[in-house]
Design a protein around this motif. Structure first.
Motif, PDB file in Angstrom:
ATOM      1  N   ASP A  43       2.401  -6.981   3.118  1.00 31.89           N
ATOM      2  CA  ASP A  43       1.350  -6.196   3.776  1.00 31.89           C
ATOM      3  C   ASP A  43       0.604  -5.229   2.879  1.00 31.89           C
ATOM      4  OD1 ASP A  43       1.365  -7.309   6.242  1.00 31.89           O
ATOM      5  OD2 ASP A  43       2.833  -5.927   7.091  1.00 31.89           O
ATOM      6  N   ASN A  45      -2.413  -3.987   0.939  1.00 32.09           N
ATOM      7  CA  ASN A  45      -3.829  -4.211   1.144  1.00 32.09           C
ATOM      8  C   ASN A  45      -4.455  -5.094   0.050  1.00 32.09           C
ATOM      9  OD1 ASN A  45      -6.553  -3.244   0.216  1.00 32.09           O
ATOM     10  ND2 ASN A  45      -6.469  -2.365   2.260  1.00 32.09           N
ATOM     11  N   GLN A 221      -1.396  -3.554   8.352  1.00 33.57           N
ATOM     12  CA  GLN A 221      -2.693  -3.078   7.863  1.00 33.57           C
ATOM     13  C   GLN A 221      -3.203  -1.853   8.620  1.00 33.57           C
ATOM     14  OE1 GLN A 221      -3.969  -4.216   5.134  1.00 33.57           O
ATOM     15  NE2 GLN A 221      -2.513  -5.882   4.892  1.00 33.57           N
ATOM     16  N   SER A 224      -3.340   2.192   7.286  1.00 35.36           N
ATOM     17  CA  SER A 224      -4.387   2.936   6.582  1.00 35.36           C
ATOM     18  C   SER A 224      -5.259   3.717   7.543  1.00 35.36           C
ATOM     19  CB  SER A 224      -5.259   1.981   5.776  1.00 35.36           C
ATOM     20  OG  SER A 224      -4.500   1.433   4.735  1.00 35.36           O
ATOM     21  N   GLY A 252       2.147  -1.938   4.034  1.00 36.11           N
ATOM     22  CA  GLY A 252       1.098  -1.305   4.828  1.00 36.11           C
ATOM     23  C   GLY A 252       1.111   0.193   4.595  1.00 36.11           C
ATOM     24  N   SER A 255       0.090   1.094   1.051  1.00 34.40           N
ATOM     25  CA  SER A 255      -1.360   0.961   0.877  1.00 34.40           C
ATOM     26  C   SER A 255      -2.078   2.154   1.487  1.00 34.40           C
ATOM     27  CB  SER A 255      -1.885  -0.307   1.539  1.00 34.40           C
ATOM     28  OG  SER A 255      -1.221  -1.433   1.053  1.00 34.40           O
TER      29      SER A 255
END
Ligand SMILES: Nc1nc2c(ncn2[C@@H]2O[C@H](COP(=O)(O)OP(=O)(O)OP(=O)(O)O)[C@@H](O)[C@H]2O)c(=O)[nH]1
Ligand SMILES: [Mg+2]
Length: 445
Positions: A43, A45, A221, A224, A252, A255
């Protein structure tokens, strides 16, 4: 272990580099593709993955290895450094008098982390207290109180009171003699405006030195976006990634940290109060990659490789003796007992790992072969073709091994020699493990 899957895939990419004959564009591209796949699956990014890939490619092909470092070590080191860059530096959390406020979505681990943090600071010699400013969820008060009592940590809360900022204010007053004050807040299903307002109100009162966003490692995702929203509301000073012990992918949350340009302060690696670790990028990545010591690893890889290569050209001239075969098998088994290194190392460079059973079977076979070969003459060892039935009988008697095993040894040698002869020139050094693998179960490897 933290992020097992990601670690496994990254290790496999590094293995390729560690055992490569030559570091060239094709190899770097392949390794980078594998790293990309691993990170995307965890995951991380896409944008970050692309930046990292390009950096690794550029540096691996352009930069000269520093003195004392060979090309393989150099490239492994670049991958290592770029991964460290990706996860970034740790948040600056000093051991002084301070107030920390925990925020985050429902179930992210705030309350558990509040108790963990108090335990952490307590162990560092700072008197810590926890304040329950979660007046939203009915069980919040009891949950935190129980956790704190178990750890002998001072707890402040007002059961039944729904005015969270007011509770926070009185809590800070009641615990002002403590070095570290930790404020637990309520979570919500999603970032709703009332939660944001409450968070801002509590923050206005606490003026916390640290506003830590607690994030579940399982977030993909959407991490973020969440981090951005929290950051805009109260400008977070760090992130705590929880549940990294599970099957979580972690990418995730990592990121999100990179994208909001914040940093990771702590990671949660279990449910008990001591399962909290200060985040350190280099340690985190080393552990992820399972590298105790990159240098030893690369050296070992080279050693095995040198040992398990055979000169095909001399072989073409008909020189592949029983001794050569024995040497190859021995080389492949040499690192067997070093279980940990085995994990990193391809046996002979193809990423094939021997299981305990296989290792033991090969070792037993090698022991037998050694005894058999000790009963052979130099001429027989150099030219096994001359070993007739009567010689087999003599060798069998001399070595105390059944004639079948002697014949098996000779058959293995023949099969291997045939395969080698079948290969055409221009191949240079040939990897024995590949060969043995090709020959399949006949080799019993
Ligand atoms: N395995 C594991 N479980 C964790 C970790 N941190 C928290 N948990 C578990 O996650 C669940 C939720 O934790 P809480 O601390 O109650 O989460 P919260 O953010 O306070 O939840 P709300 O107050 O409802 O918003 C609990 O079952 C915890 O035991 C961790 O690092 N590892
Ligand atoms: Mg809670």
């Amino acid at each position: 272990m933290v992020l097992d899957n990601l670690g496994g895939s990254l290790r496999s990419a590094l293995r390729k580099i560690a055992s490569a004959n030559k570091i060239d564009k094709a190899l770097v591209d392949e390794a980078v593709r594998e790293i990309q796949r691993a990170l995307l699956q965890a995951d991380v990014n896409v944008k970050l993955v692309m930046t990292l890939s390009n950096r690794i490619k550029e540096r691996a092909l352009d930069e000269k290895p520093p003195a004392g470092m060979n090309p393989r070590e150099h490239v492994i080191n670049i991958v290592y450094q770029e991964l460290i860059n990706l996860v970034g530096k740790s948040s600056d959390i000093s051991l002084k008098k301070q107030t920390l406020m925990l925020v985050g979505l429902q179930g992210s681990g705030k309350t558990t982390t509040a108790a963990k943090l108090a335990t952490y600071f307590q162990r560092k010699g700072l008197k810590s207290a926890v304040i329950c400013a979660d007046t939203f969820r009915a069980g919040a008060y009891d949950q935190l109180k129980a956790l704190c009592e178990k750890q002998g940590i001072f707890f402040y809360g007002e059961k039944g009171n729904t005015d969270a900022p007011a509770v926070a204010q009185r809590g800070l007053e009641a615990t002002k003699k403590y070095d570290v004050q930790i404020v637990d807040t309520a979570g919500r299903h999603a970032l709703e405006s009332d939660l944001i307002q409450e968070m801002k109100d509590i923050h206005a009162i606490t003026q916390a030195d640290h506003k830590l966003l607690v994030m579940d490692a399982a977030l993909g995702q959407q991490a973020s976006e969440q981090a951005k929203a929290f950051n805009e509301a109260i400008s977070i000073t760090g992130v705590i990634i929880t549940k990294l012990d599970g099957t979580a992918k972690g990418g995730g949350a990592l990121s999100a940290v990179a994208e909001t340009k914040t940093s990771v302060a702590f990671i949660g690696v279990g449910e008990t109060p001591s399962d909290l670790e200060r985040f350190e990028a280099d340690r985190f990545i080393s552990r992820l990659l399972g590298m105790g010591d990159i240098k030893t690893l690369v050296e070992k890889a080279q050693e095995v490789q040198a040992d398990s290569e055979v000169d095909v050209e001399s072989l073409m001239r008909g020189k592949f003796t029983l001794k050569d075969m024995y040497k190859q098998m021995e080389a492949m088994n040499k690192l067997g007992p070093l279980k940990q290194i085995m994990q990193m190392l391809p046996m002979g460079g193809l990423g094939i790992e021997l299981s305990d059973k296989e290792y033991q079977a090969t070792k037993d076979r090698l022991d037998k072969y050694r005894v058999i070969m000790d009963s052979m003459t130099e001429v027989e060892l150099g030219d096994p073709k001359i070993i007739t039935a009567s010689r087999i009988k003599r060798i069998s008697l001399g070595s105390g091994t059944p004639p079948e095993i002697v014949r098996e040894l000779l058959k293995s040698h023949q099969a291997m020699q045939k395969a080698l002869k079948g290969m055409r020139g221009g191949m240079g050094k040939m990897n024995m493990k590949r060969l043995m693998k090709k020959m399949g179960p006949g080799m019993k490897m």
